[in-house]
Write an enzyme that holds these catalytic residues in place. Structure first.
Site, PDB file in Angstrom:
ATOM      1  N   GLY A  11     -76.494 -18.456 -35.989  1.00  0.00           N
ATOM      2  CA  GLY A  11     -75.752 -18.133 -34.777  1.00  0.00           C
ATOM      3  C   GLY A  11     -76.251 -16.829 -34.190  1.00  0.00           C
ATOM      4  CB  CYS A  12     -74.526 -14.310 -32.151  1.00  0.00           C
ATOM      5  SG  CYS A  12     -74.817 -12.714 -31.376  1.00  0.00           S
ATOM      6  CG  PHE A  13     -79.747 -11.537 -33.023  1.00  0.00           C
ATOM      7  CD1 PHE A  13     -78.944 -10.874 -32.119  1.00  0.00           C
ATOM      8  CD2 PHE A  13     -81.032 -11.860 -32.618  1.00  0.00           C
ATOM      9  CE1 PHE A  13     -79.379 -10.551 -30.849  1.00  0.00           C
ATOM     10  CE2 PHE A  13     -81.502 -11.533 -31.354  1.00  0.00           C
ATOM     11  CZ  PHE A  13     -80.662 -10.879 -30.458  1.00  0.00           C
TER      12      PHE A  13
END
Length: 177
Positions: A11-13
């Site tokens: 997902g979002c880093f």
């Protein structure tokens, strides 16, 4: 022993960075992009979802302090490995779940971990995490590095990242710095 690198996409880093920076044995975490053919991708290009890249973190760690298996344990707790190309409201191939292995040992450990979680029925749905060779890593723009710690009151951080960090702190307190 020399330090090693693990590259994970979940997902979002910002979420992964916010968690892994808090673990003992982690020297640094670099947010970036991997898995697509475009050279030197930008955040805007990757967010469009057509570069083939995933948002990843590259974790530089001391295996004498924290093992790759430990990193995978945390990884599988802080994201949903059963949703294809999505984490919560973040949708697109750039948000896929992936383990980009750097050597045969990491590949073996990743596949064994997934097999164990599957056998234990740790999730209600099948794990869709890709296990693929690491390719060129492109660091993200500077403002993405350590984003959660620099922006804890940003709405996305408060709503999405902070709960994952709290979950990791609660579950992995013995592994914290």
């Amino acid at each position: 022993m020399a330090h090693e690198i693990a590259t994970l996409a979940g997902g979002c880093f910002w979420c992964l960075d916010g968690v892994f920076l808090r673990l003992r044995g982690i020297d640094k975490v670099v947010s970036g992009y991997m898995g697509g053919p475009l050279q030197n991708p930008t955040y805007k290009q990757v967010c469009n979802g057509d570069t083939g890249h995933a948002e990843v973190v590259q974790i530089h760690y001391d295996p004498a302090v924290i093992s790759f298996a430990d990193l995978l344990e945390v990884f599988f707790v802080i994201h949903d490995p059963t949703t294809l190309n999505r984490q919560g409201n973040d949708v697109g191939t750039q948000y896929r779940s992936a383990i980009f292995f750097h050597d045969a040992g990491q590949e073996k450990q990743a596949r064994e971990t997934i097999a164990t979680l599957t056998a234990e029925q740790a999730y209600h749905n099948p794990i869709v995490t890709e296990v693929v060779p690491a390719t060129t890593f492109w660091p993200a723009e500077g403002y993405h590095q350590g984003y959660f710690d620099a922006n804890p009151y940003q709405p996305y951080c408060m709503a999405v990242v902070a709960p994952k960090v709290r979950k990791a702190i609660d579950k992995f307190s013995a592994k914290l710095k």
